[in-house]
Enzyme design. Structure first.
Site, PDB file in Angstrom:
ATOM      1  N   HIS A  42       0.817  -1.215   0.000  1.00  0.00           N
ATOM      2  CA  HIS A  42       0.000   0.000   0.000  1.00  0.00           C
ATOM      3  C   HIS A  42       0.852   1.266   0.000  1.00  0.00           C
ATOM      4  O   HIS A  42       1.747   1.414   0.833  1.00  0.00           O
ATOM      5  CB  HIS A  42      -0.911   0.094   1.245  1.00  0.00           C
ATOM      6  CG  HIS A  42      -1.431  -1.195   1.746  1.00  0.00           C
ATOM      7  ND1 HIS A  42      -2.522  -1.819   1.201  1.00  0.00           N
ATOM      8  CD2 HIS A  42      -1.003  -1.999   2.751  1.00  0.00           C
ATOM      9  CE1 HIS A  42      -2.749  -2.944   1.853  1.00  0.00           C
ATOM     10  NE2 HIS A  42      -1.842  -3.081   2.790  1.00  0.00           N
ATOM     11  N   ASN A  46      15.881   7.950  -1.837  1.00  0.00           N
ATOM     12  CA  ASN A  46      17.053   7.531  -2.609  1.00  0.00           C
ATOM     13  C   ASN A  46      17.813   8.676  -3.259  1.00  0.00           C
ATOM     14  O   ASN A  46      18.870   8.462  -3.838  1.00  0.00           O
ATOM     15  CB  ASN A  46      16.638   6.542  -3.696  1.00  0.00           C
ATOM     16  CG  ASN A  46      15.594   7.120  -4.639  1.00  0.00           C
ATOM     17  OD1 ASN A  46      14.741   7.896  -4.229  1.00  0.00           O
ATOM     18  ND2 ASN A  46      15.647   6.724  -5.900  1.00  0.00           N
TER      19      ASN A  46
END
Length: 458
Positions: free
Chosen positions: A364, A387
């Site tokens: 989810h 990231n």
């Protein structure tokens, strides 16, 4: 074996397209109209392919590319089909035959052209003709009632009432003997209402010279339909898609509605594949056995292995999906992603340039980018990998059997060790120890007698 040259006429402007884009560059099934013609021409293994270009020529060359097997021939003035072929004449062989194709007739099949060429010799002329229920507007093929040999092609405006009843028409696609082609082209005249040199006038020359004229026909009328406006382009788009769907159904694919399905590239399917409505397949897509693609999905350059299911409204591009995976609904799998077997990717999840090992779940509202994820990992709702530091991308490593609580941020570069549990709401900036619970939260505080601010109604 008879040497075959191919000349593709692609110099027209296409005024009725009402576009600054050259007609032959308009897309059909995801690639330019001219690319379809070139792809079919290449299946014939010709000695050479000459593309006669004119309007928007440099753009045409730029989009199609200067491939080593193509000879680009410029027609500076568009003075008719005969004039166009004459521009290519210096590049053609002295022996063999020349197949003339049209850059705006994209759906003619390889088998149709091979059958046409099989009838060709160096001492005859072969025409591709077709019978239409309504031939209005086309040149009629007039045959001798006794021998059935072609006597002439009569244009609609010049046809008698009896000739107008003829249903066989000329498509313009033909095979001409190279040994006679130069002389025929030199003798063409522009003494007509258009002031152009018509390639079809060669047929009258052949009849007068007693040269045999053979004919061949396509399996379907739409193979020889041209594109002159966007209505015709849309009609051919649907004809192509329906033909593709029919071929796939013959191989066992089940469509909810084959009229609501698009392939813009190459789709290869295993057994018992099911495809719901409004799905689009782009580039090279391979679906394994028992794969189910639900409604409104887009797959681009993807491999989906046996038993996997893609739920509605999912986008997968440049990725590999293992066996028995579950993806979506509303999932986005971005380039560079590999999902191993039995991976679950749920609703509103985005995965980019990551490897997810088998039996892991990202169910989810999550973002996973530049990540190496082990087996049996569970990613809670709202967890993300951070990231990008504003200048560089960094990788996240999540080892086997990790549990990531909801609303967690993993700030790369970082490694979450095997068997770790990350508490919900944590921001993880350092590597975590194996098998331990790691969390980073401020202490929960409750304030007595606190009152919520209210607007002054006065």
């Amino acid at each position: 074996m008879l040497q075959v040259d191919v000349v593709i006429l692609a110099a027209g402007m296409g005024k009725r397209m009402c576009s600054s884009l050259p007609k032959v560059l308009h897309p059909l099934a995801g690639k330019p109209i001219l690319s379809h013609v070139l792809d079919i021409a290449r299946t014939l293994s010709p000695e050479r392919i000459c593309v006669v270009f004119g309007y928007g020529g440099e753009l045409v060359r730029q989009v199609i590319g200067d491939h080593s097997d193509l000879i680009w021939v410029k027609q500076a003035q568009q003075l008719g089909t005969g004039h166009a072929v004459k521009q290519a004449l210096p590049y053609l062989g002295n022996k063999g035959v020349t197949l003339v194709l049209f850059g705006d007739v994209p759906l003619v099949k390889s088998d149709t052209l091979k059958a046409l060429i099989e009838k060709a010799r160096e001492d005859n002329l072969v025409l591709l003709t077709v019978e239409l229920d309504n031939p209005t507007g086309y040149g009629r093929i007039v045959r001798d009632p006794v021998t059935n040999r072609i006597q002439a092609i009569v244009e609609e405006k010049d046809a008698s009432q009896s000739q107008k009843k003829i249903r066989e028409i000329n498509t313009g696609i033909m095979v001409l003997p190279n040994g006679r082609l130069g002389n025929w082209l030199d003798n063409l005249s522009d003494a007509n209402t258009q002031g152009e040199y018509y390639l079809t006038d060669i047929i009258a020359m052949a009849v007068d010279a007693g040269i045999p004229i053979e004919t061949s026909s396509p399996a379907s009328d739409w193979e020889v339909s041209g594109v002159n406006d966007k209505i015709q382009l849309s009609i051919l788009e649907r004809a192509h898609q329906q033909d593709t769907a029919n071929r796939l159904m013959e191989q066992g694919v089940m469509f909810a509605d084959p009229a609501r399905f698009d392939v813009r590239g190459r789709l290869v399917c295993g057994n018992d594949v099911e495809i719901d409505i409004n799905c689009i397949f782009e580039g090279n897509v391979r679906l394994g056995n028992n794969v189910k693609i639900h409604a409104n999905c887009i797959l681009r350059n993807v491999i989906v292995s046996d038993g996997s299911v893609v739920h509605p409204f999912s986008l997968i591009e440049d990725a590999e999906v293992g066996k028995n995976c579950r993806i979506g609904p509303y999932a986005r799998i971005r380039p560079g992603t590999q999902l191993d077997d039995a991976v679950h990717v749920g609703n509103f999840v985005e995965i980019k340039n990551s490897h997810i090992a088998s039996e892991s779940k990202v169910n989810h509202l999550s973002y996973v980018g530049d990540t190496e994820m082990g087996r049996r990992v569970n990613i809670g709702a709202g967890a993300i990998t951070c990231n990008y530091d504003g200048a560089f991308k960094h990788r996240t490593v999540i080892e086997d059997d990790v549990f990531i609580g909801s609303d967690t941020q993993l700030v790369a570069p970082v490694t979450v060790a095997r068997g770790s549990t990350i508490g919900a709401g944590s921001t993880i900036t350092r590597d975590t120890p194996e098998g331990q619970l790691t969390l980073s939260r401020t202490k929960q505080t409750s304030i007595a007698n606190w009152k919520r601010p209210r607007k002054d109604r006065n």
